[in-house]
Design a protein around this motif. Sequence first.
Motif, PDB file in Angstrom:
ATOM      1  N   CYS A 182       0.834  -1.213   0.000  1.00 44.46           N
ATOM      2  CA  CYS A 182       0.000   0.000   0.000  1.00 44.46           C
ATOM      3  C   CYS A 182       0.864   1.258   0.000  1.00 44.46           C
ATOM      4  O   CYS A 182       0.576   2.230  -0.713  1.00 44.46           O
ATOM      5  CB  CYS A 182      -0.927  -0.001   1.213  1.00 44.46           C
ATOM      6  N   THR A 183       1.928   1.246   0.787  1.00 41.30           N
ATOM      7  CA  THR A 183       2.837   2.395   0.842  1.00 41.30           C
ATOM      8  C   THR A 183       3.479   2.630  -0.517  1.00 41.30           C
ATOM      9  O   THR A 183       3.608   3.768  -0.979  1.00 41.30           O
ATOM     10  CB  THR A 183       3.932   2.171   1.907  1.00 41.30           C
ATOM     11  N   GLN A 184       3.887   1.542  -1.174  1.00 42.66           N
ATOM     12  CA  GLN A 184       4.485   1.662  -2.509  1.00 42.66           C
ATOM     13  C   GLN A 184       3.479   2.191  -3.521  1.00 42.66           C
ATOM     14  O   GLN A 184       3.836   2.961  -4.425  1.00 42.66           O
ATOM     15  CB  GLN A 184       5.021   0.301  -2.956  1.00 42.66           C
ATOM     16  N   LEU A 185       2.214   1.807  -3.361  1.00 44.64           N
ATOM     17  CA  LEU A 185       1.176   2.294  -4.261  1.00 44.64           C
ATOM     18  C   LEU A 185       0.985   3.800  -4.090  1.00 44.64           C
ATOM     19  O   LEU A 185       0.819   4.528  -5.075  1.00 44.64           O
ATOM     20  CB  LEU A 185      -0.141   1.557  -4.005  1.00 44.64           C
ATOM     21  N   GLN A 190       1.731   9.267  -6.232  1.00 40.04           N
ATOM     22  CA  GLN A 190       2.273  10.610  -6.033  1.00 40.04           C
ATOM     23  C   GLN A 190       3.336  10.934  -7.082  1.00 40.04           C
ATOM     24  O   GLN A 190       3.409  12.068  -7.564  1.00 40.04           O
ATOM     25  CB  GLN A 190       2.852  10.741  -4.616  1.00 40.04           C
ATOM     26  N   THR A 191       4.162   9.937  -7.419  1.00 41.40           N
ATOM     27  CA  THR A 191       5.203  10.153  -8.435  1.00 41.40           C
ATOM     28  C   THR A 191       4.585  10.433  -9.798  1.00 41.40           C
ATOM     29  O   THR A 191       4.994  11.365 -10.504  1.00 41.40           O
ATOM     30  CB  THR A 191       6.119   8.913  -8.534  1.00 41.40           C
ATOM     31  N   ILE A 192       3.582   9.643 -10.156  1.00 42.22           N
ATOM     32  CA  ILE A 192       2.916   9.838 -11.452  1.00 42.22           C
ATOM     33  C   ILE A 192       2.239  11.197 -11.505  1.00 42.22           C
ATOM     34  O   ILE A 192       2.294  11.899 -12.519  1.00 42.22           O
ATOM     35  CB  ILE A 192       1.898   8.716 -11.700  1.00 42.22           C
ATOM     36  N   ARG A 193       1.610  11.577 -10.386  1.00 35.93           N
ATOM     37  CA  ARG A 193       0.940  12.879 -10.352  1.00 35.93           C
ATOM     38  C   ARG A 193       1.945  14.016 -10.540  1.00 35.93           C
ATOM     39  O   ARG A 193       1.699  14.980 -11.280  1.00 35.93           O
ATOM     40  CB  ARG A 193       0.207  13.057  -9.025  1.00 35.93           C
ATOM     41  N   LYS A 194       3.102  13.901  -9.869  1.00 38.95           N
ATOM     42  CA  LYS A 194       4.135  14.933  -9.987  1.00 38.95           C
ATOM     43  C   LYS A 194       4.679  14.993 -11.423  1.00 38.95           C
ATOM     44  O   LYS A 194       4.901  16.075 -11.968  1.00 38.95           O
ATOM     45  CB  LYS A 194       5.285  14.666  -9.005  1.00 38.95           C
TER      46      LYS A 194
END
Length: 297
Positions: A182-185, A190-194
């Motif tokens: 879940c943490t990795q998800l 967040q990475t994709i959004r950035k």
Amino acid sequence: MKVKTTLFPEFISVTTPKSENPLYDIVINENATNENYCIALVHKIFELPHSKFAAFIDFQAELMKDELKWINKLEKLITINEDLFFENKVMGRYNKMFLYIDKKRDELQSSRVKKSTIKTPKRFINADAEDRHFSFTEVKYSIENIPNFNEKIIFITEEIFEYKQADIISVNNKLQPFDEQCTQLIEKLQTIRKMKSDFDKEKELENSTTESNPVPKTKIQLNGPINIVTNDFKQMMVNINPNGKPYIQYKIKDIAQFICENFIDENGKPISQATIQTYLSPNRTDKDPNSDMKVRF
């Protein structure tokens, strides 16, 4: 009434014109967001007669694909808003709702009345607890149905906390720990959004750069005296047509600017606007080309 909210992976609401059962429907005439749903749900609990609590829970639960998950979220919503019930002196409603929630949960968990649903295969269940299981596969499926980015993150975070606080009975060692997945998800989202945000900024910068640095305009080179083309415009500005108007009806300054923006002299150099205005002046016939060089209109 300030309502604290929790994330419902699934909720059903209607607008007033489409409400067929106003007593039990959750009516939202504004944006049907998770926050507005929680607010409307708490208000409904405050307004319903005590005798209708059980029917209300049955009615709403039957609308959901996962009735048990909705029941658990309803319980959490009421729990985090305990202060509202206390401040409004309606703890009787608070306690009675819990009785019916527990009863409904028991019914759903009972093999006699539980609806037949497609169960998550054991190989996709990370861990089992006393009252539920934890499946990362289910989490990924759930967030696909949540359109808002922040609500996705909140839902996953709540699942992590529930996992850490649960009394785990068994763990599937073939799968990565539930909380780690879940943490990795969350990190992935967040990475994709950035990245998307950075790409959008780059695109905006490219567009603004293109607008601020437009492609130079191609100008027409005159292979002869400038006063030939100025006299052409001069005739069209001065000679009167049968309709009583000249062919071109603009100020000398505007025509001069147009010529300078669209022509260059025979040496490829810019033309002086002051010079062009002199050539266009009706009084400066001395600047007109010889009659054999004129274009007749």
